[in-house]
Design an enzyme around this catalytic site. Structure first.
Site, PDB file in Angstrom:
ATOM      1  N   ASP A  52      27.400  68.772  59.572  1.00  0.00           N
ATOM      2  CA  ASP A  52      27.543  69.408  58.263  1.00  0.00           C
ATOM      3  C   ASP A  52      28.623  70.480  58.316  1.00  0.00           C
ATOM      4  O   ASP A  52      29.112  70.852  59.386  1.00  0.00           O
ATOM      5  CB  ASP A  52      26.219  70.062  57.853  1.00  0.00           C
ATOM      6  CG  ASP A  52      25.139  69.030  57.545  1.00  0.00           C
ATOM      7  OD1 ASP A  52      25.484  67.915  57.110  1.00  0.00           O
ATOM      8  OD2 ASP A  52      23.954  69.355  57.739  1.00  0.00           O
ATOM      9  N   TYR A 112      20.751  69.121  70.109  1.00  0.00           N
ATOM     10  CA  TYR A 112      21.079  70.262  69.261  1.00  0.00           C
ATOM     11  C   TYR A 112      20.718  71.543  70.001  1.00  0.00           C
ATOM     12  O   TYR A 112      19.707  71.599  70.688  1.00  0.00           O
ATOM     13  CB  TYR A 112      20.308  70.196  67.940  1.00  0.00           C
ATOM     14  CG  TYR A 112      20.691  69.004  67.104  1.00  0.00           C
ATOM     15  CD1 TYR A 112      21.739  69.098  66.202  1.00  0.00           C
ATOM     16  CD2 TYR A 112      20.029  67.792  67.231  1.00  0.00           C
ATOM     17  CE1 TYR A 112      22.113  68.013  65.429  1.00  0.00           C
ATOM     18  CE2 TYR A 112      20.398  66.693  66.463  1.00  0.00           C
ATOM     19  CZ  TYR A 112      21.437  66.811  65.567  1.00  0.00           C
ATOM     20  OH  TYR A 112      21.800  65.731  64.807  1.00  0.00           O
TER      21      TYR A 112
END
Length: 143
Positions: A52, A112
């Site tokens: 994103d 992540y």
């Protein structure tokens, strides 16, 4: 020729990984601009995944098919990309890959990493890369 690239970037000023109509501020778009100039024709790359807006990557994998007339070694390709890409996008590694290799289809996982900052005052060096927490952390719940 198919090349596998390991890409690192600071996504602070980008609208994410994926090329978007009407925007030049994507990681994929920046890499494709440089490759297209070098190849003398439009070039498209494939990434292992998307990020994103504002998200960073330590080791995003991508691949690109270049014409046989593109006479550059993997190391020369890496050097050219790093010379012309903005300083917040780096190509860490380039290597020849099999013709059937596809970065997204051959991805084996994603990892992540989240950074939380628990300080009373602002830290100018980490403000873009850490989430500032003002409430007490529930370590047991986080585990």
């Amino acid at each position: 020729m198919n090349y596998r690239m390991k890409v690192q970037y600071d996504g602070t000023r980008y609208q994410g990984w994926q090329r978007q109509p009407g925007s030049r501020a994507t990681i994929q778009g920046k890499i494709e601009e440089v490759l297209s100039r070098q190849a003398g024709r439009p070039v498209q790359i494939d990434g292992a995944g998307r990020t994103d807006a504002g998200v960073h990557a330590l080791e995003q994998i991508a691949n690109v098919h270049l014409p046989d007339t593109f006479a550059a070694s993997a190391e020369e390709l890496r050097a050219v990309l790093n010379e012309y890409l903005p300083e917040d996008i780096r190509i860490l590694q380039v290597e020849r890959a099999g013709e059937r290799f596809h970065s997204r289809l051959h991805a084996t996982g994603k990892q992540y990493r989240y950074h939380l900052m628990k300080w009373d005052s602002e830290d100018v060096f980490h403000r873009r890369y850490c989430w500032k927490m003002t409430e007490p952390l529930d370590i047991t719940g986080m585990r």
